[in-house]
Scaffold this motif. Structure first.
Motif, PDB file in Angstrom:
ATOM      1  N   GLY A 118     -19.070   0.099  -5.498  1.00 30.57           N
ATOM      2  CA  GLY A 118     -18.768   0.818  -7.112  1.00 30.57           C
ATOM      3  C   GLY A 118     -17.620   0.905  -7.842  1.00 30.57           C
ATOM      4  N   ARG A 119     -16.423   1.185  -7.193  1.00 31.97           N
ATOM      5  CA  ARG A 119     -15.327   1.498  -7.952  1.00 31.97           C
ATOM      6  C   ARG A 119     -14.140   1.059  -7.191  1.00 31.97           C
ATOM      7  NH1 ARG A 119     -16.879   6.077  -5.309  1.00 31.97           N
ATOM      8  NH2 ARG A 119     -18.245   6.745  -6.789  1.00 31.97           N
ATOM      9  N   PRO A 120     -13.041   0.817  -7.920  1.00 32.23           N
ATOM     10  CA  PRO A 120     -11.709   0.535  -6.898  1.00 32.23           C
ATOM     11  C   PRO A 120     -11.175   1.835  -6.864  1.00 32.23           C
ATOM     12  CG  PRO A 120     -11.416   0.026  -9.199  1.00 32.23           C
ATOM     13  CD  PRO A 120     -12.922   0.354  -9.073  1.00 32.23           C
ATOM     14  N   PRO A 121      -9.998   1.884  -5.930  1.00 29.39           N
ATOM     15  CA  PRO A 121      -9.711   0.998  -5.224  1.00 29.39           C
ATOM     16  C   PRO A 121     -10.621   0.817  -3.757  1.00 29.39           C
ATOM     17  CG  PRO A 121      -8.420   2.826  -4.654  1.00 29.39           C
ATOM     18  CD  PRO A 121      -9.324   3.184  -5.826  1.00 29.39           C
ATOM     19  N   GLY A 122     -10.132   0.043  -2.807  1.00 27.19           N
ATOM     20  CA  GLY A 122     -11.114  -0.041  -1.604  1.00 27.19           C
ATOM     21  C   GLY A 122     -11.180  -1.631  -1.378  1.00 27.19           C
ATOM     22  N   GLN A 123     -11.530  -2.139  -0.161  1.00 27.29           N
ATOM     23  CA  GLN A 123     -11.438  -3.412   0.117  1.00 27.29           C
ATOM     24  C   GLN A 123     -12.173  -3.720   1.493  1.00 27.29           C
ATOM     25  OE1 GLN A 123      -7.565  -4.748  -0.171  1.00 27.29           O
ATOM     26  NE2 GLN A 123      -7.029  -4.167   2.119  1.00 27.29           N
ATOM     27  N   TRP A 154      -9.165   6.019  -1.822  1.00 26.68           N
ATOM     28  CA  TRP A 154      -9.449   6.618  -2.843  1.00 26.68           C
ATOM     29  C   TRP A 154      -8.245   7.904  -3.181  1.00 26.68           C
ATOM     30  CZ3 TRP A 154     -11.230   7.302   1.841  1.00 26.68           C
ATOM     31  CH2 TRP A 154     -11.259   8.680   2.367  1.00 26.68           C
ATOM     32  N   LEU A 155      -8.248   8.456  -4.406  1.00 27.64           N
ATOM     33  CA  LEU A 155      -7.144   9.478  -4.721  1.00 27.64           C
ATOM     34  C   LEU A 155      -8.064  10.954  -4.824  1.00 27.64           C
ATOM     35  CD1 LEU A 155      -5.495   7.359  -7.617  1.00 27.64           C
ATOM     36  CD2 LEU A 155      -4.718   7.704  -5.324  1.00 27.64           C
ATOM     37  N   ASP A 156      -9.027  10.951  -5.136  1.00 25.50           N
ATOM     38  CA  ASP A 156      -9.848  12.219  -5.485  1.00 25.50           C
ATOM     39  C   ASP A 156     -10.172  12.910  -4.222  1.00 25.50           C
ATOM     40  OD1 ASP A 156     -10.942  14.460  -6.379  1.00 25.50           O
ATOM     41  OD2 ASP A 156     -12.236  13.403  -8.029  1.00 25.50           O
ATOM     42  N   PRO A 157      -9.749  14.050  -3.784  1.00 31.70           N
ATOM     43  CA  PRO A 157     -10.274  14.679  -2.568  1.00 31.70           C
ATOM     44  C   PRO A 157     -11.691  15.005  -2.615  1.00 31.70           C
ATOM     45  CG  PRO A 157      -8.052  15.748  -3.166  1.00 31.70           C
ATOM     46  CD  PRO A 157      -8.722  14.815  -4.244  1.00 31.70           C
ATOM     47  N   GLU A 158     -12.097  15.102  -3.736  1.00 31.22           N
ATOM     48  CA  GLU A 158     -13.643  15.450  -3.993  1.00 31.22           C
ATOM     49  C   GLU A 158     -14.531  14.389  -3.661  1.00 31.22           C
ATOM     50  OE1 GLU A 158     -14.547  16.946  -7.922  1.00 31.22           O
ATOM     51  OE2 GLU A 158     -13.200  18.903  -7.684  1.00 31.22           O
ATOM     52  N   LEU A 159     -13.934  13.062  -3.630  1.00 33.91           N
ATOM     53  CA  LEU A 159     -14.745  11.835  -3.080  1.00 33.91           C
ATOM     54  C   LEU A 159     -14.623  11.755  -1.619  1.00 33.91           C
ATOM     55  CD1 LEU A 159     -13.853   9.300  -5.852  1.00 33.91           C
ATOM     56  CD2 LEU A 159     -15.705  10.654  -5.690  1.00 33.91           C
ATOM     57  N   SER A 170       0.897  -1.268   0.040  1.00 36.99           N
ATOM     58  CA  SER A 170       0.047   0.115  -0.017  1.00 36.99           C
ATOM     59  C   SER A 170       0.980   1.250  -0.001  1.00 36.99           C
ATOM     60  CB  SER A 170      -0.926   0.076   1.431  1.00 36.99           C
ATOM     61  OG  SER A 170      -1.818   0.915   1.009  1.00 36.99           O
ATOM     62  N   PRO A 171       1.087   1.833  -1.241  1.00 43.89           N
ATOM     63  CA  PRO A 171       2.151   3.096  -1.119  1.00 43.89           C
ATOM     64  C   PRO A 171       1.772   4.186  -0.048  1.00 43.89           C
ATOM     65  CG  PRO A 171       0.786   2.729  -3.355  1.00 43.89           C
ATOM     66  CD  PRO A 171      -0.003   1.954  -2.288  1.00 43.89           C
ATOM     67  N   TYR A 172       3.004   4.600   0.450  1.00 43.87           N
ATOM     68  CA  TYR A 172       3.045   5.545   1.624  1.00 43.87           C
ATOM     69  C   TYR A 172       2.697   6.998   0.841  1.00 43.87           C
ATOM     70  CZ  TYR A 172       4.595   7.471   5.929  1.00 43.87           C
ATOM     71  OH  TYR A 172       4.690   8.215   7.237  1.00 43.87           O
ATOM     72  N   GLY A 173       1.786   7.427   1.725  1.00 47.26           N
ATOM     73  CA  GLY A 173       1.493   8.809   1.535  1.00 47.26           C
ATOM     74  C   GLY A 173       1.027   9.225   0.215  1.00 47.26           C
ATOM     75  N   GLU A 174       0.375   8.046  -0.641  1.00 45.88           N
ATOM     76  CA  GLU A 174      -0.233   8.475  -2.079  1.00 45.88           C
ATOM     77  C   GLU A 174      -1.826   8.522  -1.934  1.00 45.88           C
ATOM     78  OE1 GLU A 174       1.804   6.129  -4.917  1.00 45.88           O
ATOM     79  OE2 GLU A 174       3.706   6.229  -4.260  1.00 45.88           O
TER      80      GLU A 174
END
Length: 458
Positions: A337-342, A377-382, A304-308
């Motif tokens: 409904g979408r990756p990533p996440g588990q 997730w990656l997008d702050p809007e989410l 799991s990438p650090y800080g990304e």
């Protein structure tokens, strides 16, 4: 002299007296030093004290007390709640303290407070030895251990904290305290599970085990066979020997298709690998990455990438995993409904249940599984959508829960009642007495906090 002037004067003195580095917001390297594992955490401390030993840590505590600054402690910085960094306070940063020494003959290893599992495993595997640790190599050794520790060798050799045999901590008052079975044994008991509530660990000593090669890797199932594969995983774990540790992850692949990833770690003889054969024969198998390799390679299977990425986790310990719960887990990951996440399922069979497990404050030993909703997730809007999904999914699992969540996975918004439930009433009160002895002012409160006993230490 104004408040800022007093702080600057104190910083000059701190820079002169600290053996390590002192970083303020204007210094090069400050932004990198304040990063933590969870990209959802963006805080700016007033000062970061990168310590090199117990003396530096005591000096940093003294500076914070004089300057009236709140304190956070950074070991590996991997806690998803981001407790290791704070706005406007002092971070005691142990990242310069990463040495791991191994006594091959005694089968012991000593890790400094800032060591990560790649540091630890690299040192111990050079001798064909290991202790149960984290499955993501950037995780801090101390943080994982003090909260319990579940990983690839849990069934074989217990929780990480079960293998903790000695420790040295620095209290907020500046005292350096050793804990062994014969010296401050009650403190050692508390360090096996209480998180960072009792002091800053400068070093931890571990029992090591002969572990060289294992059969491990990743099995991947997809589509209509996932439910049957998850049922197979459950049945295998229910009857498996302690030579098999095994976690499972319910995920969505890049196409949004339901998938299951199973990560076995088998240390038994080849002729006893029937459980691996059963997992390989489960419906829906689309990827078989099992192989005979060194344990150090097994530690690289999950990353799991650090800080990304942005993270929000909520866990529940369960005493069983009936079909209804399995169906709930599948429904909840589909709702994402979408990756990533588990949804991560960690088994606690085998060694954690044995009668010779050492005494400790960890409160989840009798559970069968740790089930954790991991929103990533990656997008702050989410942010809102992802956090809501995790909370709703965790709430759906709660009817099967048997205690509070896993201290290492708890977010900062967990109520004190759930922290108390994670230990149980009797253990929590015993920890409160220890807290009153070693941190009566609750300086170390940026954690899953155990407040001091109201009447002080027992």
């Amino acid at each position: 002299m104004g408040e800022d002037g007093h702080l600057e004067a104190g910083l000059r003195e701190l820079r002169q007296s600290l053996g390590g580095e002192v970083l303020s917001p204007a210094d090069a390297g400050f932004d990198e030093a304040r990063r933590c594992f969870n990209a959802n955490i963006d805080r700016r401390p007033a000062v970061i004290a990168r310590c090199t030993g117990a003396g530096d840590i005591a000096t940093a505590f003294d500076f914070a007390r004089t300057a009236g600054l709140e304190v956070a402690v950074r070991g590996g910085g991997h806690n998803p709640a981001g407790h290791c960094v704070l706005d406007g306070g002092l971070v005691i940063d142990l990242s310069l303290m990463r040495t791991v020494t191994v006594d091959r003959d005694a089968r012991r290893a000593r890790a400094q407070g800032g060591a990560t599992w790649i540091d630890f495993d690299s040192a111990t595997q050079a001798h064909g030895l290991a202790t149960p640790g984290g499955v993501v190599i950037t995780t801090g050794v101390c943080g994982l251990t003090l909260g319990g520790g579940i990983g690839h060798l849990t069934a074989q050799h217990g929780l990480t904290c079960d293998n903790l045999v000695a420790a040295e901590i620095v209290t907020p008052g500046g005292a350096v305290v050793s804990a062994t079975e014969n010296e401050n044994a009650e403190l050692l008991w508390g360090l096996r599970g209480a998180g960072g509530n009792l002091g800053v660990a400068t070093s931890l000593d571990f029992r090591l085990h002969e572990v060289d090669r294992v059969v491990g890797g990743l099995l991947t199932y997809r589509g209509d066979g996932v439910r049957d594969a998850l049922l197979r995983y459950h049945d295998v774990i229910a009857g498996s020997p302690p030579e098999l540790s095994c976690a499972a992850m319910v995920v969505l692949d890049e196409a949004g298709t339901l998938a299951l990833e199973v990560a076995p770690c088998f240390t038994g003889a080849a002729e006893h690998a029937d459980d691996l054969a059963s997992l390989r024969a489960a419906p829906g198998l689309v990827g078989d990455g099992l192989r005979d390799h060194r344990f150090l390679d097994q530690q690289l299977v999950i990353d799991s990438p650090y800080g990304e990425r942005r993270h929000y986790w909520k866990s529940h310990f369960v005493s069983e995993m009936p079909d209804e719960l399995i169906d709930e887990l599948l429904d909840r990951i589909r709702a994402l409904g979408r990756p990533p996440g588990q949804i991560l399922i960690e088994s606690l069979h085998g060694a954690p249940k044995t009668a010779d497990a050492p005494p400790g404050a960890v409160g989840f030993r009798q559970a069968a599984f740790n089930v954790t909703v991991m929103s990533v997730w990656l997008d702050p809007e989410l942010d809102g959508v992802q956090i809501d999904w995790a909370r709703e999914a965790a709430a759906a699992i709660e009817p099967w829960a048997v205690s509070g969540g896993y201290v290492n996975y708890m977010q900062a918004d967990e109520p004190i009642e759930r922290v108390r439930a994670a230990f149980g009433e009797e253990t929590f009160e015993r920890l409160q007495a220890l807290k009153a002895r070693y941190d009566p002012e609750n300086v170390l409160h940026r954690n899953q906090n155990i407040p001091p006993a109201p009447g002080g230490a027992a």
